[in-house]
Design an enzyme around this catalytic site. Structure first.
Site, short mmCIF file in Angstrom:
data_model
loop_
_atom_site.label_atom_id
_atom_site.label_comp_id
_atom_site.label_asym_id
_atom_site.label_seq_id
_atom_site.Cartn_x
_atom_site.Cartn_y
_atom_site.Cartn_z
N LYS A 1 68.34 43.50 48.89
CA LYS A 1 69.26 43.17 47.85
C LYS A 1 70.29 43.90 47.57
O LYS A 1 70.41 45.11 48.22
CB LYS A 1 68.52 43.12 46.66
CG LYS A 1 67.35 42.05 46.58
CD LYS A 1 66.68 41.82 45.18
CE LYS A 1 65.40 40.85 45.09
NZ LYS A 1 64.95 40.55 44.00
N TYR B 1 67.16 30.47 44.56
CA TYR B 1 66.23 30.78 43.21
C TYR B 1 66.21 29.61 42.23
O TYR B 1 65.80 29.76 41.03
CB TYR B 1 67.03 32.03 42.53
CG TYR B 1 66.60 33.41 43.08
CD1 TYR B 1 65.11 33.60 43.29
CD2 TYR B 1 67.63 34.15 43.57
CE1 TYR B 1 64.95 34.93 43.84
CE2 TYR B 1 67.23 35.52 44.00
CZ TYR B 1 65.87 35.82 44.29
OH TYR B 1 65.68 37.04 44.84
N PHE C 1 66.61 35.05 32.70
CA PHE C 1 67.29 36.09 33.45
C PHE C 1 67.94 35.11 34.81
O PHE C 1 68.39 35.81 35.43
CB PHE C 1 66.17 36.94 34.13
CG PHE C 1 65.20 36.27 34.96
CD1 PHE C 1 65.29 36.16 36.24
CD2 PHE C 1 63.93 36.31 34.25
CE1 PHE C 1 64.23 35.63 36.99
CE2 PHE C 1 62.97 36.00 35.05
CZ PHE C 1 62.91 35.78 36.29
N ARG D 1 54.53 41.82 50.76
CA ARG D 1 54.13 41.89 49.33
C ARG D 1 53.55 43.26 49.08
O ARG D 1 54.02 43.98 47.99
CB ARG D 1 53.29 40.79 48.68
CG ARG D 1 54.05 39.38 48.80
CD ARG D 1 55.21 39.04 48.13
NE ARG D 1 54.94 38.87 46.63
CZ ARG D 1 55.69 38.53 45.85
NH1 ARG D 1 56.95 38.01 46.10
NH2 ARG D 1 55.64 38.71 44.43
N THR E 1 56.99 43.62 41.14
CA THR E 1 58.55 43.17 40.63
C THR E 1 59.20 44.02 39.89
O THR E 1 60.36 44.55 40.21
CB THR E 1 58.31 41.84 39.90
OG1 THR E 1 57.48 40.73 40.44
CG2 THR E 1 59.80 41.30 39.67
N ARG F 1 59.79 49.09 46.09
CA ARG F 1 60.26 49.21 44.59
C ARG F 1 60.01 50.35 43.90
O ARG F 1 60.81 50.86 43.11
CB ARG F 1 59.54 47.79 44.11
CG ARG F 1 60.46 46.64 44.43
CD ARG F 1 59.65 45.45 44.37
NE ARG F 1 60.31 44.31 44.42
CZ ARG F 1 60.00 42.80 44.35
NH1 ARG F 1 58.73 42.91 44.13
NH2 ARG F 1 60.80 41.87 44.57
N ASN G 1 65.88 45.27 42.15
CA ASN G 1 64.50 45.85 42.51
C ASN G 1 64.49 45.81 44.12
O ASN G 1 63.40 45.89 44.74
CB ASN G 1 63.24 45.02 42.26
CG ASN G 1 63.34 43.41 42.38
OD1 ASN G 1 64.08 42.83 43.23
ND2 ASN G 1 62.37 42.90 41.93
N HIS H 1 63.63 41.28 48.19
CA HIS H 1 62.71 40.05 48.07
C HIS H 1 61.78 39.76 49.14
O HIS H 1 62.16 40.21 50.41
CB HIS H 1 63.79 38.95 48.04
CG HIS H 1 63.03 37.51 48.24
ND1 HIS H 1 62.57 36.70 47.18
CD2 HIS H 1 62.83 36.73 49.27
CE1 HIS H 1 61.85 35.71 47.82
NE2 HIS H 1 62.05 35.67 48.92
N GLU I 1 62.10 29.34 53.18
CA GLU I 1 63.29 30.68 52.72
C GLU I 1 63.68 30.62 54.36
O GLU I 1 65.08 30.90 54.37
CB GLU I 1 62.83 31.68 52.19
CG GLU I 1 62.39 31.16 50.67
CD GLU I 1 61.53 32.35 50.12
OE1 GLU I 1 61.20 32.03 48.79
OE2 GLU I 1 61.11 33.49 50.46
P1 ATP Z 1 61.26 38.29 44.89
O1 ATP Z 1 61.21 36.73 44.44
O2 ATP Z 1 62.77 38.73 44.54
O3 ATP Z 1 60.62 38.76 46.07
P2 ATP Z 1 58.85 38.59 42.75
O4 ATP Z 1 58.61 37.37 43.66
O5 ATP Z 1 58.39 39.99 42.71
O6 ATP Z 1 60.48 38.99 43.50
P3 ATP Z 1 59.85 36.87 40.82
O7 ATP Z 1 59.13 36.51 39.77
O8 ATP Z 1 59.70 35.69 41.96
O9 ATP Z 1 59.54 38.14 41.56
O10 ATP Z 1 61.29 36.81 40.25
C1 ATP Z 1 62.51 36.83 41.39
C2 ATP Z 1 63.39 37.84 40.93
O11 ATP Z 1 64.15 37.87 39.65
C3 ATP Z 1 62.84 39.39 40.94
O12 ATP Z 1 62.82 39.82 42.35
C4 ATP Z 1 63.88 40.13 40.01
O13 ATP Z 1 65.15 40.41 40.83
C5 ATP Z 1 64.20 39.09 39.11
N1 ATP Z 1 63.48 39.07 37.76
C6 ATP Z 1 62.20 38.72 37.65
N2 ATP Z 1 61.71 39.06 36.57
C7 ATP Z 1 62.87 39.65 35.91
C8 ATP Z 1 63.02 39.78 34.34
N3 ATP Z 1 62.02 39.86 33.54
N4 ATP Z 1 64.58 40.33 34.09
C9 ATP Z 1 65.20 40.23 35.14
N5 ATP Z 1 65.04 39.94 36.35
C10 ATP Z 1 63.87 39.37 36.56
MG MG Z 2 59.40 35.70 43.86
#
Ligand code: ATP
Ligand code: MG
Length: 140
Positions: A11, A51, A59, A87, A93, A104, A114, A117, A128
């Protein structure tokens, strides 16, 4: 477990801090192999499409702004049970909840910024990967 593929993004917070190599080394040390990689600047349309599952989340707009704020590196990773393995090396996350030694925990700036992805299922990995790569651009 079979060798499978997953999709990864390094990212903008990580590319900005020149951590592309460091993140990739952590993925490789965990047993993943980079079989496709491209540095891009995501458009707003790409980030919104990628997304789309989060569009109702509070968010969402911030996340799209962040993901388009600088270059990212999109990658296809191959390894034993690649989705789960990636993962695990990514960590939770929220970096505050991530295990020591994970990408992370060691590198991320915040729950949003973070650093990486990773796909959350084999089905989403296939979707994806196809979002960013043509089959001939993936060389295992
Ligand atoms: P990713 O999909 O990026 O691998 P993830 O699966 O761990 O991460 P998701 O729940 O899919 O998390 O959220 C996607 C992305 O949205 C997160 O990686 C983060 O960048 C952002 N995100 C998630 N939760 C929050 C939050 N509460 N506030 C701000 N940003 C968030
Ligand atoms: Mg995710």
């Amino acid at each position: 477990m079979a060798v499978t593929r997953t999709f990864s993004i390094i990212k903008p917070d990580a590319t900005r801090r020149n951590l592309t190599g460091k993140v990739t080394a952590m993925l490789e040390e965990a047993g993943l192999r980079v079989v496709a990689s491209r540095r891009i600047r995501m458009t707003k349309e790409q980030a919104e499409g990628f997304y789309a599952v989060h569009k109702e989340r509070p968010f969402f707009n911030d996340l799209v702004a962040f993901m388009t704020s600088g270059p990212v590196v999109v990658q296809v990773l191959e390894g034993e049970d690649a989705v789960a393995l990636n993962r695990r090396v990514m960590g939770a996350t929220n970096p505050e909840n991530a295990e020591p030694g994970t990408i992370r925990r060691e590198l991320a700036e915040s729950i949003e910024a973070n650093s990486v992805h990773g796909s959350d299922s084999a089905e989403n990995a296939a979707i994806e990967i196809a979002f960013f790569f043509k089959p001939e651009d993936i060389v295992g």
